[in-house]
Design an enzyme around this catalytic site. Structure first.
Site, PDB file in Angstrom:
ATOM      1  CG  HIS A  74      -5.856   6.720   1.003  1.00 43.79           C
ATOM      2  ND1 HIS A  74      -5.649   7.589   2.033  1.00 43.79           N
ATOM      3  CD2 HIS A  74      -4.936   5.743   1.145  1.00 43.79           C
ATOM      4  CE1 HIS A  74      -4.647   7.157   2.782  1.00 43.79           C
ATOM      5  NE2 HIS A  74      -4.197   6.036   2.260  1.00 43.79           N
ATOM      6  CG  HIS A  98      -1.707   1.178   1.505  1.00 46.20           C
ATOM      7  ND1 HIS A  98      -3.060   1.244   1.248  1.00 46.20           N
ATOM      8  CD2 HIS A  98      -1.373   2.388   2.025  1.00 46.20           C
ATOM      9  CE1 HIS A  98      -3.513   2.434   1.596  1.00 46.20           C
ATOM     10  NE2 HIS A  98      -2.515   3.161   2.073  1.00 46.20           N
ATOM     11  CD  GLU A  99       1.919   3.294   3.751  1.00 44.98           C
ATOM     12  OE1 GLU A  99       1.982   4.402   3.174  1.00 44.98           O
ATOM     13  OE2 GLU A  99       0.974   2.980   4.499  1.00 44.98           O
ATOM     14  CG  HIS A 131       0.323   6.277  -0.398  1.00 43.19           C
ATOM     15  ND1 HIS A 131      -0.866   6.732  -0.902  1.00 43.19           N
ATOM     16  CD2 HIS A 131       0.036   5.737   0.813  1.00 43.19           C
ATOM     17  CE1 HIS A 131      -1.841   6.474  -0.030  1.00 43.19           C
ATOM     18  NE2 HIS A 131      -1.321   5.867   1.014  1.00 43.19           N
TER      19      HIS A 131
HETATM   20 ZN   LIG Z   1      -2.392   5.187   2.548  1.00 43.04          ZN
END
Ligand SMILES: [Zn+2]
Length: 754
Positions: free
Chosen positions: A206, A196-197, A200
């Site tokens: 998100h 997930h990171e 980014h």
């Molecule tokens: Zn996040």
């Protein structure tokens, strides 16, 4: 340096003020219910505290494990970027993607020295590289300084997992200075959170910040925990920042979507999908969803390097990193134009290659798709655990020459007790035949906890629908990490048979289960394999999760089997009643209509979880002779507006065939929707609430999983109606059966509506 720091704090101050004025507008419109707006100065102060590293005192109030909010740490950058994924250009005409689809990275020594987090970082990077054309390389000034003015740095923090977004734009870059895009990780950040990171870092924001999110989820503002600025994580991008989502639909199953209880006050839901049937998708941290991978490949223009740049993938497919179409499940073919229609027939042994050293793939073996949760990993050299942890895992294949082997990784666990199965095709023999099967296995781990189990099963459908376990080992077997152990088994088979290797991992242990060099020969094995023949103690396979009412847990034991037959008497699997109290208020429905979604948020919904009567004899609903009936697998069915048809599983109302995968694509006119309602379901289910056979309806988008339904349902006998309406003018129905136990199947009524 001091000046730079000062400037960055100043810019944060300014942008927080602008955030605060945005908020006051929302507040006036009544979005927030229970908290007065704080002054901008308070916000700035807390953010400076954070930037100075005083995190623990500020973050004790979080009640959720999901700490991840680039919007608060870097509000300026976040505001500059469109949501979901950065576009190709900043307003300044600077590319915001990482140049050359290449992300150089560094890992801080603190993280590198933590074996678990170091392994998880590498595993997460490998995941991104496998599914996209984005490459990650350890930063080398000589190699990367000419092409890159920034580097990703994984750094340790005391609490949470969070990161900065995208490649820095022109104004964030400093001449002759390498800009660091940091991913902050505490020691408990898991692989899925790191995926997930990294999302980014490559440019994803998100998913629930998308401007169209109100069509799909409700934000429960009153359940968001203090402090007040937690709410920023639930803000939308805003109309001014509405950007192109590259025609990729809103995705509840995105790895960039928060789970239902993110930043929650005492476990209340903060995000609820409008469609409760899709709630199981929320909080995916297993890996990229189909649409995450599609979005990343589109945004990074992965098809540009392909010879055939024509993106002609149909049915929501996209060009993947190997320049071929990646199709939603249930679809296949060069352009995803073919609907899957498989029904396995037995194959003569002479056509097969069951002796396999796993150097060139799996030979005639294949990974089970329906009965298990994970796959064996085909690997060379060290396993992930051996690479990053001390003295556990597999060092090399059994001949130690870097040829391939299979293993089940035991660290990155998704569900407890998940298993992987490797199966042979159904093999045809003319008469009674003897075979010797031998193989090498590796089970070395941390002996403080019980490692998993490796077993071999024989399936002879002519004699029984059930599998016979012919060999198994549980727990640590190897004395040394470099040991591979040998096993051989004599088989006597008739007509048709199948061999299955099953590796099952238990929760919270370290060490891999390896399998290599399967040898399959006609005749008897040369020398017997001797072993003790007592039962192991029972071990518990599933837990008790309900607060009240009838529930069962499964337990197993195994016999240390020698050559030939099983020599222990009694069952290997057993169901025991959980010690639950009786429920005070009876539910509206009887037990065959229990709609509880399983504890692990598996993508399956067993309509009948009553162990005593797993497949009660509910009379099949008759076909309606006035309606057109679709049965043939692999069809695209076109519906006129207001037309109604019925779709029946193969053979309905007789038993459906085993080992089937069968998709139907339903289409109607643009602007119309498809309404699907079940008349009847009788599909194999298990007592532990899983669906070995299932029917799945993809009614939201072709690439987004729907619930896999099994168990019993009859419209005539149920108070509930089981129906779905498509988001667009298409829906995909996928029916799957494994090679054990059949039932009547399903009958579905389908209507096209304006
Ligand atoms: Zn996040």
């Amino acid at each position: 340096m001091l000046k730079i720091l000062f400037l960055s704090i100043l810019s944060i101050q300014l942008s927080f003020q602008s955030d605060a004025s945005d908020l006051s507008q929302d507040y006036l419109q009544g979005t927030f219910k229970d908290e007065p707006l704080r002054k901008a100065e308070d916000w700035t102060f807390s953010s400076m505290m954070v930037m100075n590293g005083d995190q623990t005192s500020k973050y004790k109030s979080y009640s959720s494990n999901w700490i991840d909010e680039p919007a608060r740490f870097l509000p300026k950058y976040a505001k500059e970027q469109p949501r979901k994924i950065i576009s190709e250009f900043y307003p300044t005409n600077q590319s915001a993607r990482w140049p050359d689809n290449l992300v150089p990275y560094q890992i801080s020594p603190e993280l590198m020295n933590n074996a678990f987090i170091n392994m998880s970082i590498h595993n997460a990077i490998e995941h991104w590289q496998r599914l996209t054309c984005i490459k990650f390389e350890e930063y080398q000034p000589s190699k990367h300084s000419r092409t890159h003015e920034a580097v990703v740095e994984f750094v340790k923090t005391n609490m949470g997992c969070y990161s900065e977004i995208g490649y820095p734009n022109f104004f964030m870059r400093i001449p002759n200075f390498l800009v660091k895009r940091r991913i902050f990780l505490e020691q408990n950040c898991l692989r899925g959170q790191i995926i997930h990171e990294i999302g980014h870092t490559i440019g994803f924001f998100h998913e629930h910040s998308r401007n169209d999110r109100d069509n799909y989820v409700d934000i429960k503002w009153e359940n968001i925990a203090f402090p007040f600025f937690n709410r920023l994580n639930f803000e939308k991008a805003g109309e001014a920042l509405e950007k192109d989502y590259l025609n990729v639909p809103y995705d509840l199953g995105s790895v960039m979507h928060y789970p239902a209880n993110a930043f929650s006050m005492s476990f209340l839901k903060t995000i609820e999908p409008k469609d409760k049937n899709l709630e199981f998708l929320l909080g995916n941290r297993e890996g990229l969803s189909f649409y995450d991978a599609k979005m990343a490949n589109l945004a990074y223009k992965c098809s540009n390097k392909c010879k055939n740049q024509l993106n002609n993938c149909q049915n929501d497919g996209y060009i993947g990193p190997d320049c071929k179409c990646v199709c939603p499940e249930g679809l296949t073919g060069e352009t995803c134009e073919i609907l899957i229609s498989k029904n396995e027939k037995s194959v003569p042994l002479s056509h097969l290659n069951l002796t396999c050293d796993f150097t060139e793939g799996l030979c005639s073996w294949s990974q089970e798709k329906f009965r298990d949760q994970i796959d064996f990993i085909l690997n060379r050299g060290r396993s992930f655990a051996a690479e990053y942890l001390n003295s556990v895992g597999i060092l090399d294949d059994h001949t130690f020459n870097q040829s391939g082997y299979l293993y089940v990784d035991t660290y990155f666990v998704k569900y407890r007790f998940e298993s992987a199965e490797l199966k042979s095709p159904l093999v045809k023999v003319k008469s009674k035949t003897n075979f010797c099967i031998s193989f090498w296995y590796h089970m070395f781990g941390n002996d403080l906890v019980l490692p998993g189990e490796l077993s071999v099963y024989l399936h002879q459908p002519f004699f029984s629908q059930n599998l016979t376990k012919i060999w198994s080992r549980a727990g640590r077997q190897d004395q040394n990490q470099s040991d591979w152990l040998y096993a051989q088994l004599d088989l006597e088979v008739m007509s048709e048979f199948r061999i299955v290797f099953k590796a099952q991992r238990f929760s919270g242990f370290l060490g891999d289960i390896g399998l290599d060099d399967i040898q399959f020969d006609e005749g008897f094995c040369s020398e017997p394999d001797t072993a003790p023949t007592e039962w192991t103690p029972w071990y518990i396979l599933s837990g008790c999760f309900l607060e009240c009412g009838t529930e069962y847990y499964e337990r197993q034991r195994y016999c240390q089997i020698g050559i030939g037959e099983k020599s222990c008497n009694g069952p290997e699997t057993d169901f025991q009643l959980c010690p639950n109290p009786e429920c005070q208020n009876l539910t509206d429905f009887n037990s065959t209509e229990n709609f509880t979604i399983s504890f692990f948020q598996e993508p399956t919904l067993n309509l009948s979880i009553d162990i005593k009567n797993p497949l009660p004899n509910v009379e099949p609903v008759e076909l309606n002779s006035a309606l057109k009936t679709v049965r043939q697998c692999g069809q695209t069915v076109y519906l006129e507006v207001n037309e109604t048809i019925q779709l029946a599983s193969p053979g309905y109302p007789q038993e459906y065939p085993l080992e089937t995968e069968c998709s139907y694509l339903i289409r109607t006119e643009n602007g119309s929707k498809i309404h699907l309602s079940f008349e009847y379901i009788n599909i194999e289910s298990t007592a532990i609430n899983t669906c070995p056979d299932s029917v799945e309806i993809r009614y939201y988008a072709l690439g987004q999983p729907g619930l896999r339904l099994c168990g019993n349902y009859s419209k005539n006998r149920s108070k509930k109606i089981l129906e779905f309406t498509s988001e667009n003018n298409e829906a995909l129905v996928i029916f799957r059966s494994d090679w054990i136990k059949s039932a009547n199947g399903f009958l579905l009524k389908i209507l096209s509506q304006n």
